[in-house]
Design a protein around this motif. Structure first.
Motif, PDB file in Angstrom:
ATOM      1  N   LEU A 181       0.808  -1.220   0.000  1.00  0.00           N
ATOM      2  CA  LEU A 181       0.000   0.000   0.000  1.00  0.00           C
ATOM      3  C   LEU A 181       0.841   1.270   0.000  1.00  0.00           C
ATOM      4  N   THR A 182       1.969   1.242   0.699  1.00  0.00           N
ATOM      5  CA  THR A 182       2.781   2.464   0.724  1.00  0.00           C
ATOM      6  C   THR A 182       3.407   2.708  -0.657  1.00  0.00           C
ATOM      7  N   GLU A 183       3.636   1.616  -1.398  1.00  0.00           N
ATOM      8  CA  GLU A 183       4.133   1.785  -2.774  1.00  0.00           C
ATOM      9  C   GLU A 183       3.054   2.491  -3.610  1.00  0.00           C
ATOM     10  N   ALA A 184       1.806   2.089  -3.395  1.00  0.00           N
ATOM     11  CA  ALA A 184       0.700   2.744  -4.121  1.00  0.00           C
ATOM     12  C   ALA A 184       0.662   4.229  -3.768  1.00  0.00           C
ATOM     13  N   ALA A 185       0.924   4.539  -2.487  1.00  0.00           N
ATOM     14  CA  ALA A 185       0.864   5.944  -2.038  1.00  0.00           C
ATOM     15  C   ALA A 185       2.003   6.775  -2.626  1.00  0.00           C
ATOM     16  N   SER A 186       3.081   6.116  -3.036  1.00  0.00           N
ATOM     17  CA  SER A 186       4.213   6.889  -3.553  1.00  0.00           C
ATOM     18  C   SER A 186       4.196   7.027  -5.078  1.00  0.00           C
ATOM     19  N   LEU A 187       3.139   6.525  -5.730  1.00  0.00           N
ATOM     20  CA  LEU A 187       3.040   6.698  -7.194  1.00  0.00           C
ATOM     21  C   LEU A 187       2.908   8.182  -7.520  1.00  0.00           C
ATOM     22  N   PRO A 188       3.462   8.629  -8.643  1.00  0.00           N
ATOM     23  CA  PRO A 188       3.380  10.061  -8.967  1.00  0.00           C
ATOM     24  C   PRO A 188       1.944  10.561  -9.127  1.00  0.00           C
ATOM     25  N   SER A 189       1.690  11.754  -8.608  1.00  0.00           N
ATOM     26  CA  SER A 189       0.387  12.410  -8.818  1.00  0.00           C
ATOM     27  C   SER A 189       0.571  13.901  -8.567  1.00  0.00           C
ATOM     28  N   ASP A 190      -0.355  14.704  -9.077  1.00  0.00           N
ATOM     29  CA  ASP A 190      -0.270  16.140  -8.814  1.00  0.00           C
ATOM     30  C   ASP A 190      -0.681  16.443  -7.377  1.00  0.00           C
ATOM     31  N   ILE A 191      -1.728  15.764  -6.913  1.00  0.00           N
ATOM     32  CA  ILE A 191      -2.270  16.044  -5.581  1.00  0.00           C
ATOM     33  C   ILE A 191      -2.465  14.718  -4.846  1.00  0.00           C
ATOM     34  N   PHE A 192      -2.048  14.674  -3.602  1.00  0.00           N
ATOM     35  CA  PHE A 192      -2.264  13.478  -2.783  1.00  0.00           C
ATOM     36  C   PHE A 192      -3.118  13.870  -1.584  1.00  0.00           C
ATOM     37  N   VAL A 193      -4.197  13.149  -1.370  1.00  0.00           N
ATOM     38  CA  VAL A 193      -5.054  13.420  -0.204  1.00  0.00           C
ATOM     39  C   VAL A 193      -4.728  12.393   0.869  1.00  0.00           C
ATOM     40  N   SER A 194      -4.177  12.858   1.988  1.00  0.00           N
ATOM     41  CA  SER A 194      -3.797  11.949   3.067  1.00  0.00           C
ATOM     42  C   SER A 194      -4.912  11.931   4.105  1.00  0.00           C
ATOM     43  N   ALA A 195      -5.771  10.903   4.031  1.00  0.00           N
ATOM     44  CA  ALA A 195      -6.972  10.904   4.880  1.00  0.00           C
ATOM     45  C   ALA A 195      -7.238   9.540   5.514  1.00  0.00           C
ATOM     46  N   VAL A 196      -6.154   8.789   5.773  1.00  0.00           N
ATOM     47  CA  VAL A 196      -6.313   7.577   6.594  1.00  0.00           C
ATOM     48  C   VAL A 196      -6.415   8.056   8.032  1.00  0.00           C
ATOM     49  N   SER A 197      -7.198   7.359   8.857  1.00  0.00           N
ATOM     50  CA  SER A 197      -7.383   7.821  10.235  1.00  0.00           C
ATOM     51  C   SER A 197      -6.255   7.344  11.150  1.00  0.00           C
ATOM     52  N   GLY A 198      -5.951   8.151  12.142  1.00  0.00           N
ATOM     53  CA  GLY A 198      -5.017   7.761  13.202  1.00  0.00           C
ATOM     54  C   GLY A 198      -3.571   7.650  12.749  1.00  0.00           C
ATOM     55  N   SER A 199      -2.779   7.013  13.616  1.00  0.00           N
ATOM     56  CA  SER A 199      -1.334   6.931  13.371  1.00  0.00           C
ATOM     57  C   SER A 199      -0.988   6.176  12.100  1.00  0.00           C
ATOM     58  N   ALA A 200      -1.872   5.262  11.678  1.00  0.00           N
ATOM     59  CA  ALA A 200      -1.607   4.495  10.448  1.00  0.00           C
ATOM     60  C   ALA A 200      -1.437   5.429   9.259  1.00  0.00           C
ATOM     61  N   GLY A 201      -1.982   6.634   9.349  1.00  0.00           N
ATOM     62  CA  GLY A 201      -1.899   7.566   8.225  1.00  0.00           C
ATOM     63  C   GLY A 201      -0.518   8.149   8.010  1.00  0.00           C
ATOM     64  N   THR A 202       0.317   8.121   9.038  1.00  0.00           N
ATOM     65  CA  THR A 202       1.620   8.784   8.946  1.00  0.00           C
ATOM     66  C   THR A 202       2.500   8.177   7.845  1.00  0.00           C
ATOM     67  N   ALA A 203       2.547   6.849   7.784  1.00  0.00           N
ATOM     68  CA  ALA A 203       3.393   6.196   6.777  1.00  0.00           C
ATOM     69  C   ALA A 203       2.938   6.578   5.363  1.00  0.00           C
ATOM     70  N   ARG A 223       1.747  18.098  -4.508  1.00  0.00           N
ATOM     71  CA  ARG A 223       0.981  18.861  -3.514  1.00  0.00           C
ATOM     72  C   ARG A 223       0.302  17.861  -2.585  1.00  0.00           C
ATOM     73  N   LEU A 224       0.345  18.154  -1.296  1.00  0.00           N
ATOM     74  CA  LEU A 224      -0.274  17.238  -0.341  1.00  0.00           C
ATOM     75  C   LEU A 224      -1.434  17.922   0.368  1.00  0.00           C
ATOM     76  N   ALA A 225      -2.619  17.366   0.230  1.00  0.00           N
ATOM     77  CA  ALA A 225      -3.783  17.848   0.991  1.00  0.00           C
ATOM     78  C   ALA A 225      -3.818  16.995   2.257  1.00  0.00           C
ATOM     79  N   LEU A 226      -3.344  17.571   3.352  1.00  0.00           N
ATOM     80  CA  LEU A 226      -3.087  16.776   4.560  1.00  0.00           C
ATOM     81  C   LEU A 226      -4.240  16.860   5.552  1.00  0.00           C
ATOM     82  N   ALA A 227      -5.017  15.780   5.619  1.00  0.00           N
ATOM     83  CA  ALA A 227      -6.086  15.712   6.633  1.00  0.00           C
ATOM     84  C   ALA A 227      -5.565  15.004   7.877  1.00  0.00           C
ATOM     85  N   ASN A 228      -4.689  14.022   7.670  1.00  0.00           N
ATOM     86  CA  ASN A 228      -4.213  13.205   8.788  1.00  0.00           C
ATOM     87  C   ASN A 228      -3.312  14.011   9.722  1.00  0.00           C
TER      88      ASN A 228
END
Ligand SMILES: NC(=O)c1ccc[n+]([C@@H]2O[C@H](COP(=O)([O-])OP(=O)(O)OC[C@H]3O[C@@H](n4cnc5c(N)ncnc54)[C@H](OP(=O)(O)O)[C@@H]3O)[C@@H](O)[C@H]2O)c1
Length: 382
Positions: free
Chosen positions: A80-102, A113-118
């Motif tokens: 899953l973290t590999e999926a999160a590191s795929l190139p994109s213009d905008i990343f929405v970080s919205a997993v709940s709790g500490s699991a979202g940090t990775a 650009r990171l839209a940081l909810a976590n």
């Protein structure tokens, strides 16, 4: 066209983001990551037609890959973290709790650009995270409504002109309760937030005011303000999302309906503002806007966060992990509501004087695991 990776798509923030993606002509979903809510994810994949998806379980990933032939790959588990590191213009970080940090850290490798909810990302590893974002040239836009409001209020202001940041808090469902009443409240009562509809963890955090505590730490990290220059005021209507107190005595505020699409859209589109057709705030129908000081005696999680931030070192990490595990224990009926702040107080005491400062995300993860091992038996989590 901007590509968007959406992480935590099936949650409360994720669904708000999906609603924007569903109507925005200039945004297209590239990657969609969720946990276990397969039914909701199926709807989203059918609607947004991303190129990649990711989820926790292998079986779910295989089913989804079979069903949606347009998906190039479906990641699962460790992938899953590999999926999160795929190139994109905008990343929405919205997993709940500490699991979202990775996921937030993984996103820095591929997003512009990171839209940081976590918020836990900043509470656990704020300085390391902001430094790495800067080094990699990734712009971080806070999605937490209060921080998004502060970000907007600070635009164009010289730092020396700003006296303090003023976070607003709804006060949660137990505003006005005393300690005895709070000791008896149930998870069902605590999960009924008066103004916001959110995931379970943040809803309980709002009820204890640990959410505002986490937000003080988050604001301190995002805007480099010390704890004593971050105020909290209870504003039950949740219309003023936060304010900046200026040196000349002015207060600059951001108002709007309690709708998380507003800060998300800001993070997606800045510096443009799109007309999406929602979020209109009719001032004539709002009724009175009221303000009061938080009751720090009844809600000690709030001053405890200040103590953790002030103490520094690993104390914010301790605050965050103990709170997260105590929330689970409360929801499972293992500790009373007041036991959440009680557990935080106890462990901040035990760890005080520990001046270790983790220097990398790996050290943060290791320290976080150590704290978990130490507290798990007490909170009957085994
Ligand atoms: N909700 C709000 O209005 C709000 C406001 C400000 C800030 N925030 C912050 O935004 C974050 C998300 O909050 P939320 O209320 O949207 O939470 P939520 O409704 O509980 O949703 C959490 C999302 O994360 C996914 N998830 C959880 N653990 C995962 C894991 N290990 N791997 C992959 N996905 C995982 C869930 O997937 P499944 O459901 O599919 O299992 C779900 O999509 C939190 O940090 C919160 O503090 C939320």
């Amino acid at each position: 066209m901007q590509t968007v990776s959406l992480c935590g798509s099936t949650g409360s923030i994720g669904q708000s983001a999906c609603r924007i993606l569903g109507q925005a002509q200039h945004l297209t979903c590239k990657t969609l990551i969720f946990g276990r809510n397969e039914a909701k994810a199926r709807e989203q994949i059918a609607l947004l037609r991303p190129s990649y998806a990711g989820c926790l379980e292998k079986e779910t990933a295989l089913r989804i890959k079979r069903e949606f032939s347009f998906l190039k790959e479906v990641f699962y588990g460790e992938g899953l973290t590999e999926a999160a590191s795929l190139p994109s213009d905008i990343f929405v970080s919205a997993v709940s709790g500490s699991a979202g940090t990775a996921f937030s850290f993984a996103a820095l490798k591929g997003a512009r650009r990171l839209a940081l909810a976590n918020k836990e990302t900043l509470v656990m590893a704020g300085q390391i995270f902001m430094k790495e974002a800067l080094q990699r040239g990734v712009s971080v836009y806070p999605v937490d409504s209060e921080h998004n409001a502060l970000y907007q209020c600070l635009q164009g202001e010289e730092r020396e002109n700003v006296e303090s940041l003023v976070l607003t808090a709804s006060g949660g469902p137990f505003r006005g309760f005393g300690a005895e009443e709070l000791a008896r409240v149930t998870p069902a009562q605590a999960l009924k937030h008066p103004t916001w509809s959110m995931g379970k963890k943040i809803t309980i955090d709002s009820a204890t005011m640990a959410n505002k505590g986490l937000e003080i730490i988050e604001a301190s990290c995002l805007f480099s303000f010390p704890e004593e220059r971050i105020e909290v005021v209870v504003h039950p209507q949740s219309i003023i999302h936060s304010m900046v107190r200026m040196r000349d005595g002015s207060l600059k505020a951001l108002l709007g309906e309690p709708d998380m699409r507003l800060p998300l859209a800001y993070a997606f589109d800045y510096p443009r503002r799109e007309r999406y057709g929602w979020g209109h705030c009719d001032l004539t129908r709002l009724g009175p806007l009221t303000f009061e000081a938080p009751d720090e005696k009844a809600f000690p999680a709030l001053p405890l966060a200040r103590a953790a931030l002030h103490g520094g070192g690993i104390l914010p990490l301790v605050y965050n992990r103990v709170n997260e595990e105590a929330v689970k224990a409360f929801l499972a009926g293992k500790i009373p509501f007041t036991g959440i702040a009680g557990s935080i107080e106890r462990y901040l005491g035990e760890y005080s004087g520990n001046n270790r400062i983790p220097g990398s995300v790996e050290e943060v993860e290791e320290t976080d695991k150590e704290i978990y091992q130490r507290i798990r038996n007490d909170l009957e989590l085994t």
